[in-house]
Design an enzyme around this catalytic site. Structure first.
Site, PDB file in Angstrom:
ATOM      1  N   ASP A 237      -2.537   2.464  -6.295  1.00 27.56           N
ATOM      2  CA  ASP A 237      -1.485   2.476  -5.274  1.00 27.56           C
ATOM      3  C   ASP A 237      -1.552   1.300  -4.310  1.00 27.56           C
ATOM      4  OD1 ASP A 237      -3.878   3.318  -4.162  1.00 27.56           O
ATOM      5  OD2 ASP A 237      -2.941   4.710  -2.765  1.00 27.56           O
ATOM      6  N   GLU A 238      -2.225   0.232  -4.704  1.00 27.53           N
ATOM      7  CA  GLU A 238      -2.413  -0.882  -3.769  1.00 27.53           C
ATOM      8  C   GLU A 238      -2.535  -2.194  -4.528  1.00 27.53           C
ATOM      9  OE1 GLU A 238      -5.533  -2.043  -0.147  1.00 27.53           O
ATOM     10  OE2 GLU A 238      -5.929  -0.338  -1.479  1.00 27.53           O
TER      11      GLU A 238
ATOM     12  N   ASP B  89       0.863  -1.183   0.000  1.00 28.33           N
ATOM     13  CA  ASP B  89       0.000   0.000   0.000  1.00 28.33           C
ATOM     14  C   ASP B  89       0.898   1.231   0.000  1.00 28.33           C
ATOM     15  OD1 ASP B  89      -2.159   1.667   0.123  1.00 28.33           O
ATOM     16  OD2 ASP B  89      -2.703   1.202   2.195  1.00 28.33           O
TER      17      ASP B  89
END
Length: 390
Positions: free
Chosen positions: A107-108, A13
């Site tokens: 973003d993860e 993350d």
């Protein structure tokens, strides 16, 4: 448990991703409270730096509220194309360690590195290498959780932010989970948690040890699911990312819009963004979709399939405009709150030239792409979009 011991799942993350990219591009922002999101009266926070979070600012918070909480913060409108560029760099690092990458957002992601252990070392070693590579190659930090299933890995990645690295020993799952509040369980939200607390169940460990008949009235047919999670069990597989089935962009206007030139400018800008993403991924689309939401929150979608696939800005805009104009014929005095444009029916671009696009259209797109790729954030656009660019 023996099967779980053979699995190695990593959850990555990125830390305050949008805000971190802004600080990376403008070092003068480093250390300041930075808030990224819509800046109009209807705007909401997309991401806040950790300095801004100290003031109580978080994602989905109305921007007006964020400005009251921290008026000295730097408030920035999102630059999605730039965030996608940095996201691509991060995911390139992931794929150097495993093809088993499940994207959750820009973003993860989850990574299954079970088949990579002999090549790259232990899960902890792999997690460390991924973090270091991301920092070195993108200038950004990530928090990493490592465990034998997705549920535990995701919890681990959130425990030591920012720039964290947490490994959960399969033999110490209960010791890890039991003290945590029940709100840590996926699906236990603001409505369910108070009902469990009323039963005296405050922690995951207490939930795990409570008789099923007591919690059944609160959790219903998901009781068994939550008991498995409280026991640290999760048998879901990492699902490698699939090609996009559709691509779309939309805008919620700061104030309702009725002027046709502003609406068409927004549609042109969305056509540029969508077609650029298609070409970057080597894809073409067969169907164009337009989404319209009026001031009364009534939402309609209109779609049309093309005679041949296309990724041309001009072709997609022409189709989107025709769909919008058809709607507008009977809604000329209707204020528009949201306007969106997208494409579906995606397939690889195997042709040197498609019947839907003229050679001149393709050549113009290549020039636009070349300039924008060279200079990073979009530097060249169609003149019509300047009516809405700020």
């Amino acid at each position: 448990m023996a099967q779980n011991l053979q699995r190695a799942i990593i959850h990555v993350d990125m830390d305050a991703f949008y805000a971190s990219v802004e600080c990376l591009d403008d070092p003068a922002l480093e250390g300041l409270p930075v808030v990224v999101g819509g800046l109009g009266p209807r705007g909401v926070v997309a991401t806040a730096s950790y300095q801004a979070r100290a003031f109580g600012i978080h994602s989905a918070l109305p921007m007006s509220r964020a400005k009251r909480l921290c008026p000295q913060a730097r408030f920035i409108r999102p630059r999605m194309s730039r965030y996608r560029e940095k996201s691509a760099e991060v995911f390139a690092v992931f794929r150097d360690f495993t093809p088993q990458v499940e994207s959750l957002s820009l973003d993860e992601a989850f990574l299954d590195v079970s088949g990579s252990l002999k090549l790259f070392g232990s899960p902890l070693e792999i997690g460390t290498r991924i973090k270091n590579r991301i920092k070195t190659e993108t200038g950004l930090t990530a928090s990493v959780g490592l465990a034998h299933n997705k549920f535990l890995a995701k919890i681990a990645s959130d425990l030591d932010k920012p720039d964290g690295l947490v490994f959960i020993d399969p033999e110490k799952v209960h010791a890890f989970l039991d003290p945590m509040p029940i709100s840590r369980l996926w699906g236990i939200g603001s409505k369910t948690a108070p009902r469990l607390r009323a039963l005296g169940i405050l922690t995951i460990g207490q939930l795990r040890r409570t008789d099923k008949s007591i919690i059944q009235p609160v959790l219903g047919n998901r009781t068994a699911h939550f008991l498995r999670l409280s026991d640290g069990e999760d048998d879901r597989e990492v699902e490698p990312e699939r090609p996009d089935q559709s691509i779309s962009h939309e805008v919620t206007f700061d104030a309702n819009v009725i002027e046709p030139d502003i609406l068409l400018a927004a549609l042109q800008k969305q056509s540029e963004d969508v077609s650029r993403r298609l070409r970057a991924q080597g894809l073409m689309a067969s169907t164009v979709v337009v989404k319209i939401r009026d001031a009364g929150f009534n939402t309609v979608t209109r779609s049309r399939s093309m005679r041949a696939c296309s990724n041309s800005t001009r072709t997609l805009y022409r189709m989107a405009r025709a769909l919008f104009e058809t709607w507008r014929e009977s809604h000329r005095t209707t204020p528009v709150r949201l306007l969106g444009m997208g494409v579906s029916g995606l397939e690889p671009d195997h042709s040197a030239g498609d019947l839907a696009d003229s050679p001149s259209e393709q050549a113009l797109d290549r020039v636009f792409d070349s300039i924008n790729k060279r200079w990073g954030e979009v530097k060249i656009v169609h003149g019509q979009t300047l009516k809405i660019r700020r």
